[in-house]
Design a protein around this motif. Sequence first.
Motif, mmCIF file in Angstrom:
data_model
loop_
_atom_site.group_PDB
_atom_site.id
_atom_site.type_symbol
_atom_site.label_atom_id
_atom_site.label_comp_id
_atom_site.label_asym_id
_atom_site.label_seq_id
_atom_site.Cartn_x
_atom_site.Cartn_y
_atom_site.Cartn_z
ATOM 1 N N GLY A 34 5.370 5.011 -4.361
ATOM 2 C CA GLY A 34 6.510 4.294 -4.910
ATOM 3 C C GLY A 34 6.379 3.989 -6.389
ATOM 4 N N TRP A 35 7.287 3.130 -6.863
ATOM 5 C CA TRP A 35 7.303 2.810 -8.293
ATOM 6 C C TRP A 35 7.922 1.442 -8.551
ATOM 7 N N TYR A 36 7.549 0.900 -9.714
ATOM 8 C CA TYR A 36 8.186 -0.270 -10.316
ATOM 9 C C TYR A 36 8.455 0.133 -11.760
ATOM 10 N N SER A 37 9.693 0.092 -12.188
ATOM 11 C CA SER A 37 9.980 0.597 -13.528
ATOM 12 C C SER A 37 11.055 -0.224 -14.236
ATOM 13 N N ASP A 74 0.555 -3.873 -12.983
ATOM 14 C CA ASP A 74 1.011 -4.070 -14.360
ATOM 15 C C ASP A 74 2.499 -3.762 -14.483
ATOM 16 N N ASN A 75 2.942 -2.678 -13.852
ATOM 17 C CA ASN A 75 4.365 -2.321 -13.894
ATOM 18 C C ASN A 75 5.212 -3.379 -13.190
ATOM 19 N N ALA A 76 4.705 -3.892 -12.086
ATOM 20 C CA ALA A 76 5.420 -4.949 -11.365
ATOM 21 C C ALA A 76 5.513 -6.213 -12.217
ATOM 22 N N ASN A 77 4.427 -6.536 -12.913
ATOM 23 C CA ASN A 77 4.437 -7.714 -13.788
ATOM 24 C C ASN A 77 5.442 -7.564 -14.925
ATOM 25 N N ASN A 78 5.665 -6.330 -15.373
ATOM 26 C CA ASN A 78 6.651 -6.100 -16.431
ATOM 27 C C ASN A 78 8.051 -6.504 -15.973
ATOM 28 N N ILE A 79 8.333 -6.287 -14.690
ATOM 29 C CA ILE A 79 9.634 -6.709 -14.146
ATOM 30 C C ILE A 79 9.721 -8.230 -14.133
ATOM 31 N N SER A 138 13.929 -0.935 -11.533
ATOM 32 C CA SER A 138 13.958 -0.147 -10.296
ATOM 33 C C SER A 138 12.654 -0.342 -9.527
ATOM 34 N N VAL A 139 12.806 -0.561 -8.238
ATOM 35 C CA VAL A 139 11.676 -0.589 -7.314
ATOM 36 C C VAL A 139 12.041 0.357 -6.180
ATOM 37 N N GLY A 140 11.151 1.276 -5.852
ATOM 38 C CA GLY A 140 11.502 2.225 -4.806
ATOM 39 C C GLY A 140 10.315 2.985 -4.273
ATOM 40 N N ILE A 141 10.608 3.902 -3.366
ATOM 41 C CA ILE A 141 9.572 4.723 -2.760
ATOM 42 C C ILE A 141 10.155 6.075 -2.389
ATOM 43 N N GLY A 197 0.820 -1.214 0.000
ATOM 44 C CA GLY A 197 0.000 0.000 0.000
ATOM 45 C C GLY A 197 0.845 1.250 0.000
ATOM 46 N N LEU A 198 1.927 1.246 0.776
ATOM 47 C CA LEU A 198 2.842 2.393 0.792
ATOM 48 C C LEU A 198 3.434 2.635 -0.596
ATOM 49 N N ILE A 199 3.906 1.561 -1.227
ATOM 50 C CA ILE A 199 4.537 1.712 -2.545
ATOM 51 C C ILE A 199 3.505 2.064 -3.608
ATOM 52 N N ASP A 200 2.299 1.537 -3.491
ATOM 53 C CA ASP A 200 1.243 1.940 -4.426
ATOM 54 C C ASP A 200 0.979 3.435 -4.325
ATOM 55 N N GLY A 201 1.105 3.975 -3.114
ATOM 56 C CA GLY A 201 0.851 5.405 -2.933
ATOM 57 C C GLY A 201 2.003 6.278 -3.367
#
Length: 217
Positions: free
Chosen positions: A126-129, A207-212, A140-143, A120-124
């Motif tokens: 953060g990112w998956y790219s 969807d972005n997480a699935n791309n990783i 990259s995964v971060g917040i 939930g924190l990362i959804d708010g």
Amino acid sequence: MIVIQCELNHNYFSNIDTEDKAYFIGLLLADGSINKRRGEYTIVSLHLAIQDLDIVEKFKYCTESENTIYIGNKSCAIRLTSRQMVKDLANYGIVPVKTGTETPKFGSIPDKLLRHTIRGLIDGDGWYSISNSNTKIVTSVGICGSYNVCDYVQNYFSKVLGTGHLKVSKVKDKNCYKIGYSSLNTAIAIVNHLYKDSVIFIDRKKDNANNILSLIY
């Protein structure tokens, strides 16, 4: 003046014992707010970009709210009036005027549910790219958030996934901090940990997480 009270599960956050409750604690710490009505803090607000309407609708459903979701050109929001919710959320660090000073207080959340709170924190905030750098694929995964939030997240991943200590960096010219994991193996481990058998999330972030994950198949 007649005040119409909409239906709502006021005790929804009184006991964090399900995935959805744990998730929304994280999302509200990142993107929620506690607001005043008639001089008293009684409003719980969730305000997101219009493309994230799906999770606002899920929040309304899970809290059993009859309130209207306000939809604009670029954003959507729901506001719940509940003294009990405001009181309960304060136990987790979700308090008025928290921007820039957010402090996770997740000690009473069961360990088995904490990953949903982190999601939930990362959804708010953060990112998956995935990006290309000199013909090399970079993940990259971060917040980005308060120092306390970033430090909590990196400590969590270090403890649960063995990612090691990660330095929390100040974002230049902004009152916020960030952490980021660029190792493909670490990014995959984080995504698998956060999303395995999970049912509640922001669709576009998933969807972005699935791309990783697609990089290993």
